[in-house]
Design a protein around this motif. Structure first.
Motif, PDB file in Angstrom:
ATOM      1  N   ILE A  84      -4.400   7.462  12.969  1.00 39.10           N
ATOM      2  CA  ILE A  84      -5.422   7.375  11.923  1.00 39.10           C
ATOM      3  C   ILE A  84      -6.289   6.144  12.119  1.00 39.10           C
ATOM      4  CG2 ILE A  84      -5.744   6.944   9.448  1.00 39.10           C
ATOM      5  CD1 ILE A  84      -3.268   8.806   9.029  1.00 39.10           C
ATOM      6  N   LYS A 103      -0.106   6.453   2.077  1.00 35.06           N
ATOM      7  CA  LYS A 103       0.683   7.604   1.644  1.00 35.06           C
ATOM      8  C   LYS A 103       0.832   7.524   0.125  1.00 35.06           C
ATOM      9  CE  LYS A 103       5.507   6.032   2.042  1.00 35.06           C
ATOM     10  NZ  LYS A 103       5.982   6.573   0.758  1.00 35.06           N
ATOM     11  N   MET A 124      -2.933   9.843   2.556  1.00 35.88           N
ATOM     12  CA  MET A 124      -2.507  10.483   3.790  1.00 35.88           C
ATOM     13  C   MET A 124      -1.473  11.554   3.467  1.00 35.88           C
ATOM     14  SD  MET A 124      -2.389   7.204   6.401  1.00 35.88           S
ATOM     15  CE  MET A 124      -1.186   6.237   5.528  1.00 35.88           C
ATOM     16  N   ARG A 132      -4.969  16.836   6.922  1.00 34.75           N
ATOM     17  CA  ARG A 132      -4.848  15.895   8.048  1.00 34.75           C
ATOM     18  C   ARG A 132      -6.044  15.972   8.991  1.00 34.75           C
ATOM     19  NH1 ARG A 132      -5.659  12.828  10.834  1.00 34.75           N
ATOM     20  NH2 ARG A 132      -4.534  11.854  12.549  1.00 34.75           N
ATOM     21  N   LEU A 182      -9.023  14.153   7.441  1.00 37.44           N
ATOM     22  CA  LEU A 182      -8.751  12.885   6.774  1.00 37.44           C
ATOM     23  C   LEU A 182      -9.818  11.832   7.056  1.00 37.44           C
ATOM     24  CD1 LEU A 182      -6.568  11.291   5.109  1.00 37.44           C
ATOM     25  CD2 LEU A 182      -5.756  10.435   7.302  1.00 37.44           C
TER      26      LEU A 182
END
Length: 377
Positions: A224, A288, A307, A332, A335
């Protein structure tokens, strides 16, 4: 009514992830700030021995770091077992395992002469449930949920009260078997550093982005960060810095240092004690959706990109925040693109900050103390 001056409160937590202990620390700080005595025990299982504590908490942390898919599977199994057991009125292995802590906890309670026990973790709540049903005398007991849903096995517990994070969670807890009259929809207490910044507004342009995977460095952080750096360059924001906090995940920290250590726009950190400082200066956070991290970012009014969740409870956290406009949770594959759209839009970030102000309070630790004072009168 008797006056409450110097209460003595036992706060019990476990180190299965950093959120429970952060919540416990926030509760203990609020009690102390109000003039009470707080005995905070962040390693509750250590009452049975350090080896037990390390084995249980270590297994949890390793499963999240090494194999999130296995962790998700175990969570699903736990939910199924929890529901089945509740429907046929039998207790789980989790309940009986924690029943073995009763003698140790009884000794602590007897010596401490506590007015209340506050528990931001399931395990001690399971223990006091067994103690209640076996004739032990207990002070006021208050369980504190650290996710925006009823996690598996809450329904087999019997605390006097349950502090839950939001009004939207009430029906979920009731449906899972918790008495509505015991529910206090207050919020998730956070350490005192995480104070509400209701004067915060979105900066015209982003200069600092924070990427976090919780205390365990979970999630695909390295990938990421790389994609995010590319997105910033592509969108004409090459000077925008990225701070990546890897938590206790030493392997992730080493891997990211190898990949990004020479990029002056990427600051790779391991475990930090002052994560508040990094949150305070960032313009957008990628994280997260743990209950505490999500709450802390909202308290501090930081636009958030969630996330991939590690479990159903994190999925529920994410869902509530997204419904109320406090965060986005892209798939995902989208993102970074959707994160960049948020980073590039002052108005969207400002709308998110205003939603956080409406929905998440920053003083619920103090409010919880006042509630305990009233309940102890």
């Amino acid at each position: 009514r008797r006056e409450i001056h110097n209460m003595k409160v036992l706060v019990l937590s476990c180190a299965t992830g950093g959120g429970h202990n952060a919540c416990g620390a926030g509760i203990a700080e609020a009690l102390t700030d109000c003039g009470h005595v707080a005995d905070f025990m962040p390693n509750y299982l250590a009452l049975h021995g350090k080896l037990v504590d390390r084995a249980v908490c270590g297994a949890y942390v390793k499963s999240v770091k090494a194999c999130p898919a296995v962790f998700r599977g175990v969570y699903h199994i736990g939910r199924a077992v929890s529901t089945f057991n509740h429907n046929i009125n039998i207790k789980s292995p989790v309940y009986y395992a924690n029943a073995g802590m009763a003698g140790h906890l009884a000794e602590v309670i007897e010596k401490g002469h506590y007015d209340a026990i506050v528990m931001p973790h399931l395990y001690p709540v399971e223990t006091i449930t067994w103690m209640k049903r076996n004739g032990y005398r207990l002070p006021l007991t208050v369980a504190v949920a650290t996710d925006y849903t009823s996690i598996p096995f809450w329904e087999e517990t019997d605390s006097d009260y349950y502090v839950i994070p939001h009004e939207d969670c009430v029906e979920d807890f009731v449906r899972r078997g918790i008495d509505r009259d015991k529910l206090i929809p207050l919020g998730i207490p956070a350490p005192r550093d995480y104070t509400a910044n209701d004067k915060r507004t979105a900066n015209d342009t982003c200069s600092d982005i924070l990427v976090m995977g919780g205390s365990m460095g979970a999630g695909r952080m390295s990938q990421i960060v790389g994609e995010l750096r590319g997105g910033l360059i592509k969108n004409g924001m090459p000077a925008c810095s990225i701070t990546a906090v890897c938590g206790n995940n030493e392997k992730l920290h080493a891997r990211m240092l190898e990949s990004y250590g020479n990029d002056r726009h990427i600051n790779v950190l391991g475990y930090v004690n002052n994560v508040y400082d990094y949150m305070n200066k960032c313009d957008v956070i990628f994280t997260k959706p743990g209950g505490l991290t999500a709450t802390q970012s909202a308290i501090m009014r930081i636009p958030a990109v969630f996330m991939e969740p590690l479990s159903d409870c994190e999925k529920a956290n994410s869902g509530l925040f997204v419904r109320h406009g406090m965060a986005i949770a892209p798939k995902r594959e989208n993102l970074v693109d959707e994160g960049m759209a948020l980073i590039s839009s002052w108005s969207r970030r400002q709308q998110m900050i205003e939603a956080q102000k409406r929905c998440i309070k920053g003083n619920c630790g103090m409010e919880l103390v006042h509630i305990i004072e009233e309940l102890c009168r």
